[in-house]
Write a protein that holds these residues in place. Structure first.
Motif, short mmCIF file in Angstrom:
data_model
loop_
_atom_site.label_atom_id
_atom_site.label_comp_id
_atom_site.label_asym_id
_atom_site.label_seq_id
_atom_site.Cartn_x
_atom_site.Cartn_y
_atom_site.Cartn_z
N GLY A 123 -4.50 8.26 -6.96
CA GLY A 123 -4.98 8.59 -8.29
C GLY A 123 -5.78 7.46 -8.86
N ASP A 124 -5.85 7.40 -10.20
CA ASP A 124 -6.61 6.34 -10.84
C ASP A 124 -5.93 5.75 -12.06
OD1 ASP A 124 -6.91 8.37 -12.65
OD2 ASP A 124 -9.09 8.45 -12.53
N ASP A 125 -4.64 6.04 -12.24
CA ASP A 125 -3.94 5.48 -13.40
C ASP A 125 -3.48 4.04 -13.18
OD1 ASP A 125 -1.70 5.67 -11.77
OD2 ASP A 125 -0.79 7.31 -12.91
N TYR A 146 -11.30 -2.44 -1.64
CA TYR A 146 -10.62 -2.51 -2.94
C TYR A 146 -9.28 -3.23 -2.82
CZ TYR A 146 -7.35 -0.72 -6.44
OH TYR A 146 -6.36 -0.60 -7.37
N ALA A 147 -8.48 -2.88 -1.81
CA ALA A 147 -7.19 -3.54 -1.63
C ALA A 147 -7.40 -5.04 -1.38
CB ALA A 147 -6.43 -2.91 -0.47
N VAL A 205 3.81 -9.70 -5.94
CA VAL A 205 3.56 -8.45 -5.24
C VAL A 205 2.35 -7.76 -5.86
CG1 VAL A 205 4.50 -6.23 -4.52
CG2 VAL A 205 6.01 -8.23 -4.67
N VAL A 206 1.36 -7.47 -5.04
CA VAL A 206 0.11 -6.83 -5.47
C VAL A 206 0.18 -5.35 -5.08
CG1 VAL A 206 -2.41 -6.86 -5.27
CG2 VAL A 206 -1.10 -9.00 -5.07
N VAL A 207 -0.05 -4.46 -6.07
CA VAL A 207 0.08 -3.02 -5.83
C VAL A 207 -1.19 -2.30 -6.28
CG1 VAL A 207 1.51 -0.98 -6.20
CG2 VAL A 207 2.57 -3.25 -6.22
N PRO A 208 -2.17 -2.14 -5.39
CA PRO A 208 -3.37 -1.36 -5.74
C PRO A 208 -3.08 0.13 -5.61
CG PRO A 208 -3.57 -2.19 -3.51
CD PRO A 208 -2.26 -2.72 -4.05
N GLN A 209 -4.01 0.96 -6.05
CA GLN A 209 -3.85 2.42 -5.96
C GLN A 209 -5.08 3.05 -5.31
OE1 GLN A 209 -3.56 4.56 -9.69
NE2 GLN A 209 -2.32 6.15 -8.72
N LEU A 250 0.85 -1.19 0.00
CA LEU A 250 0.00 0.00 0.00
C LEU A 250 0.89 1.24 0.00
CD1 LEU A 250 -2.63 -1.11 2.67
CD2 LEU A 250 -2.68 -1.47 0.18
N HIS A 251 0.71 2.09 -0.99
CA HIS A 251 1.54 3.29 -1.16
C HIS A 251 1.10 4.41 -0.23
CE1 HIS A 251 -1.72 5.41 -3.14
NE2 HIS A 251 -1.98 4.27 -3.77
#
Length: 181
Positions: free
Chosen positions: A89-91, A132-133, A115-119, A82-83
């Motif tokens: 954002g949504d890109d 969502y994550a 590695v899973v990287v949602p935004q 998780l960043h």
């Protein structure tokens, strides 16, 4: 909650394909150039998939890094990253430029894991976006050679808070939790 996933494979990419990548994802080339290192596109050993999941009627993109030598013949550990607030954002791509993204690009052999990287969307917090994550993570667990007994969550800053929150709300789901900052 209805969850459905769509996969767009970015394949192993060399530096010469930046514009083609931007065109295929409808993303400005300057954004791709800014985050290419984080996506691992400068490291041909890294395979990155751009996937999506639908939560509460909204399709959301996320990235999945595959370790060198990934195959379905074994089960792989999974890391949910998780960043922080600066990558919202949504890109679906900005989070790749910080934290674990550049580390994966530079030292892919040190991370034998999916590695899973949602935004997280703009002006939102991971506390608002845990569903969502979780859906992104579940999509990967359901569709890849993932070891559900070896799932970790980590995050930087706002993502560190989200990691702690998710671990507290789903006691026993994560083998390890690492909150940074």
């Amino acid at each position: 909650m209805h969850v459905h996933a769509r996969v767009v494979v970015l394949r192993r990419i060399s530096p010469g394909v930046r514009l083609g990548l931007a065109d295929s994802l409808w993303i400005p080339a300057r954004l791709i150039a800014r985050i290419c290192g984080g996506l691992g596109v400068l490291n041909p050993q890294i395979a990155v998939e751009r996937r999506s999941t639908t939560v509460r009627g909204r399709e959301r993109a996320f990235l999945v890094y595959l370790p060198p030598g990934y195959s379905t013949s074994r089960r792989w550990p999974v890391i949910l990253f998780l960043h922080g607030a600066g990558e919202r954002g949504d890109d679906g791509l900005a989070p790749a430029g910080v934290g674990i993204g550049p580390a994966l690009s530079a030292f892919s052999d040190r991370y034998p894991a999916i590695v899973v990287v949602p935004q997280c969307p703009s002006r939102r917090q991971w506390s608002d976006e845990a569903a969502y994550a979780t859906a992104a993570l579940d999509t990967v667990l359901d569709s890849m050679a993932a070891d559900e007994e070896r799932v970790s969550v980590t995050g930087i800053s706002m993502g560190g808070h989200g990691a702690l929150l998710m671990a507290a709300e789903a006691a026993g789901r994560f083998r390890a939790v690492a909150a940074i900052c």
